[in-house]
Scaffold this motif. Structure first.
Motif, PDB file in Angstrom:
ATOM      1  N   LEU A  96     -20.052  35.539   9.151  1.00  0.00           N
ATOM      2  CA  LEU A  96     -20.094  34.670   7.976  1.00  0.00           C
ATOM      3  C   LEU A  96     -19.059  33.582   8.135  1.00  0.00           C
ATOM      4  CD1 LEU A  96     -20.395  37.341   5.172  1.00  0.00           C
ATOM      5  CD2 LEU A  96     -22.200  35.979   6.209  1.00  0.00           C
ATOM      6  N   THR A  97     -19.489  32.352   8.025  1.00  0.00           N
ATOM      7  CA  THR A  97     -18.606  31.209   8.218  1.00  0.00           C
ATOM      8  C   THR A  97     -18.443  30.439   6.924  1.00  0.00           C
ATOM      9  OG1 THR A  97     -19.296  31.002  10.520  1.00  0.00           O
ATOM     10  CG2 THR A  97     -18.209  29.106   9.530  1.00  0.00           C
ATOM     11  N   PHE A  98     -17.199  30.277   6.507  1.00  0.00           N
ATOM     12  CA  PHE A  98     -16.876  29.466   5.341  1.00  0.00           C
ATOM     13  C   PHE A  98     -16.469  28.075   5.799  1.00  0.00           C
ATOM     14  CE2 PHE A  98     -16.473  32.259   1.569  1.00  0.00           C
ATOM     15  CZ  PHE A  98     -16.653  33.493   2.166  1.00  0.00           C
ATOM     16  N   GLY A  99     -17.048  27.059   5.197  1.00  0.00           N
ATOM     17  CA  GLY A  99     -16.594  25.697   5.427  1.00  0.00           C
ATOM     18  C   GLY A  99     -15.417  25.401   4.521  1.00  0.00           C
ATOM     19  N   SER A 100     -15.126  24.143   4.312  1.00  0.00           N
ATOM     20  CA  SER A 100     -13.994  23.755   3.472  1.00  0.00           C
ATOM     21  C   SER A 100     -14.329  23.792   1.989  1.00  0.00           C
ATOM     22  CB  SER A 100     -13.497  22.358   3.849  1.00  0.00           C
ATOM     23  OG  SER A 100     -13.038  22.356   5.184  1.00  0.00           O
ATOM     24  N   GLY A 101     -15.600  23.867   1.653  1.00  0.00           N
ATOM     25  CA  GLY A 101     -15.988  23.985   0.259  1.00  0.00           C
ATOM     26  C   GLY A 101     -15.932  22.677  -0.504  1.00  0.00           C
TER      27      GLY A 101
ATOM     28  N   TYR B  35     -10.133  37.611   6.886  1.00  0.00           N
ATOM     29  CA  TYR B  35     -10.123  36.157   6.956  1.00  0.00           C
ATOM     30  C   TYR B  35      -8.702  35.659   6.748  1.00  0.00           C
ATOM     31  CZ  TYR B  35     -15.241  35.906   6.340  1.00  0.00           C
ATOM     32  OH  TYR B  35     -16.598  36.006   6.492  1.00  0.00           O
ATOM     33  N   ARG B  36      -8.430  34.475   7.250  1.00  0.00           N
ATOM     34  CA  ARG B  36      -7.205  33.777   6.910  1.00  0.00           C
ATOM     35  C   ARG B  36      -7.574  32.425   6.314  1.00  0.00           C
ATOM     36  NH1 ARG B  36      -3.450  31.891  11.779  1.00  0.00           N
ATOM     37  NH2 ARG B  36      -2.835  30.373  10.185  1.00  0.00           N
ATOM     38  N   GLN B  37      -6.732  31.985   5.394  1.00  0.00           N
ATOM     39  CA  GLN B  37      -6.966  30.703   4.742  1.00  0.00           C
ATOM     40  C   GLN B  37      -5.683  29.899   4.734  1.00  0.00           C
ATOM     41  OE1 GLN B  37      -8.159  30.730   0.538  1.00  0.00           O
ATOM     42  NE2 GLN B  37      -9.481  28.969   0.934  1.00  0.00           N
ATOM     43  N   ASP B  38      -5.694  28.804   5.444  1.00  0.00           N
ATOM     44  CA  ASP B  38      -4.554  27.905   5.465  1.00  0.00           C
ATOM     45  C   ASP B  38      -4.656  26.952   4.273  1.00  0.00           C
ATOM     46  OD1 ASP B  38      -4.840  27.745   9.059  1.00  0.00           O
ATOM     47  OD2 ASP B  38      -3.737  29.152   7.784  1.00  0.00           O
ATOM     48  N   PRO B  39      -3.551  26.370   3.835  1.00  0.00           N
ATOM     49  CA  PRO B  39      -3.553  25.532   2.628  1.00  0.00           C
ATOM     50  C   PRO B  39      -4.618  24.439   2.658  1.00  0.00           C
ATOM     51  CG  PRO B  39      -1.306  25.952   3.335  1.00  0.00           C
ATOM     52  CD  PRO B  39      -2.195  26.516   4.412  1.00  0.00           C
ATOM     53  N   GLY B  40      -5.428  24.384   1.608  1.00  0.00           N
ATOM     54  CA  GLY B  40      -6.438  23.347   1.482  1.00  0.00           C
ATOM     55  C   GLY B  40      -7.629  23.490   2.406  1.00  0.00           C
ATOM     56  N   MET B  41      -7.715  24.615   3.068  1.00  0.00           N
ATOM     57  CA  MET B  41      -8.790  24.808   4.048  1.00  0.00           C
ATOM     58  C   MET B  41      -9.713  25.946   3.627  1.00  0.00           C
ATOM     59  SD  MET B  41      -7.891  22.515   6.224  1.00  0.00           S
ATOM     60  CE  MET B  41      -8.770  22.848   7.736  1.00  0.00           C
ATOM     61  N   GLY B  42     -10.818  26.049   4.352  1.00  0.00           N
ATOM     62  CA  GLY B  42     -11.725  27.166   4.126  1.00  0.00           C
ATOM     63  C   GLY B  42     -11.215  28.423   4.809  1.00  0.00           C
ATOM     64  N   LEU B  43     -11.996  29.477   4.753  1.00  0.00           N
ATOM     65  CA  LEU B  43     -11.606  30.746   5.347  1.00  0.00           C
ATOM     66  C   LEU B  43     -12.110  30.838   6.782  1.00  0.00           C
ATOM     67  CD1 LEU B  43     -11.955  31.229   2.139  1.00  0.00           C
ATOM     68  CD2 LEU B  43     -11.819  33.642   2.773  1.00  0.00           C
ATOM     69  N   LYS B  44     -11.280  31.379   7.634  1.00  0.00           N
ATOM     70  CA  LYS B  44     -11.657  31.592   9.029  1.00  0.00           C
ATOM     71  C   LYS B  44     -11.648  33.090   9.320  1.00  0.00           C
ATOM     72  CE  LYS B  44     -10.044  27.135  10.753  1.00  0.00           C
ATOM     73  NZ  LYS B  44      -9.180  26.428  11.734  1.00  0.00           N
ATOM     74  N   LEU B  45     -12.701  33.550   9.970  1.00  0.00           N
ATOM     75  CA  LEU B  45     -12.857  34.970  10.252  1.00  0.00           C
ATOM     76  C   LEU B  45     -11.984  35.381  11.429  1.00  0.00           C
ATOM     77  CD1 LEU B  45     -14.412  37.571   9.534  1.00  0.00           C
ATOM     78  CD2 LEU B  45     -16.129  36.862  11.206  1.00  0.00           C
ATOM     79  N   ILE B  46     -11.174  36.421  11.231  1.00  0.00           N
ATOM     80  CA  ILE B  46     -10.281  36.904  12.287  1.00  0.00           C
ATOM     81  C   ILE B  46     -10.950  38.048  13.046  1.00  0.00           C
ATOM     82  CG2 ILE B  46      -8.001  37.833  12.806  1.00  0.00           C
ATOM     83  CD1 ILE B  46      -7.080  36.792  10.059  1.00  0.00           C
ATOM     84  N   TYR B  47     -11.292  39.098  12.332  1.00  0.00           N
ATOM     85  CA  TYR B  47     -11.962  40.267  12.884  1.00  0.00           C
ATOM     86  C   TYR B  47     -12.914  40.819  11.835  1.00  0.00           C
ATOM     87  CZ  TYR B  47      -9.303  41.246  17.207  1.00  0.00           C
ATOM     88  OH  TYR B  47      -8.783  41.204  18.468  1.00  0.00           O
TER      89      TYR B  47
END
Lengths: 108, 115
Positions: A96-101, B35-47
């Protein structure tokens, strides 16, 4: 991975209907279109999911044209508490990939 | 039901330290994600994991490790913390990984700062 494109931000006023469109030109046959909402300092929350045509629940409606290359999340009569980031995802085989929204800001 | 519970809520680490972010769910979900989410960004899947004993890499796995010994728990390990790992970490679970009626349920996140 199929990707989605949505506006970075939108503003609206209380009581208005808000439509957020998501483009997904490379959607796969087994992908479902899913929308999440995220408030600051919280994890995303599931809003709605659909495969084709129209889906409606107590929170929102989701419109999907026949070619499924785009979708529109419709929020009826928004309030200040609907200010949040809205994510469009394709849910299918794989990750599942989240964009920036889309940052929706509802103004009084 | 508690849903997805993450601990701690906040943590400050020094460069080179290690720690484990805990995640547990009580919904008997097979699929779990970090997931990790950096400021102002979307979520990125780690594992992610499709069941006990099975894990796989996501988009940004470097610097992290996971294990899935039980259905309920999916801890994330940082071995040598680096400033680039400063982020908010979200754990999620779902009943299935694909298709209809299997939305992700997220925890409230762990805010990690590495200095």
């Amino acid at each position: 991975l199929a990707k989605t494109t949505q506006p970075i931000s939108m503003d609206s006023y209380e009581g208005q209907e808000v439509n957020i469109t998501c483009s997904h030109n490379n959607i796969a046959t087994n992908d479902y279109i899913t929308w999440y909402q995220q408030f600051p300092s919280q994890g995303p929350r599931f809003i709605i999911q659909g495969y084709k045509t129209k889906v409606t629940n107590e929170v929102a409606s989701l419109f999907i044209p026949a070619d499924r290359k785009s979708s529109t999340l419709s929020l009826p009569r928004v309030s200040l508490s609907d200010t949040a980031v809205y994510y469009c995802l394709l849910v299918g085989l794989g990750q599942l990939t989240f964009g920036s929204g889309t940052q929706l800001t509802v103004l009084p | 039901n508690a849903g997805v519970t993450q601990t701690p809520k906040f943590r400050i680490l020094k460069i080179g330290q290690s720690m484990t972010l805990q995640c547990t769910q009580d919904m008997n979900h097979n699929y779990m994600y970090w997931y990790r989410q950096d400021p102002g960004m979307g979520l990125k899947l780690i594992y992610y994991s499709v069941g006990a004993g099975i894990t796989d890499k996501g988009e940004v796995p470097n610097g992290y490790n996971v294990s899935r010994s039980t259905t309920e728990d999916f801890p994330l390990r940082l071995e040598l913390a680096a400033p680039s790992q400063t982020s908010v970490y979200f754990c999620a679970s779902s009943s299935a990984g694909t298709g209809n009626n299997s939305p992700l349920h997220f925890g409230n996140g762990t805010r990690l700062t590495v200095t």
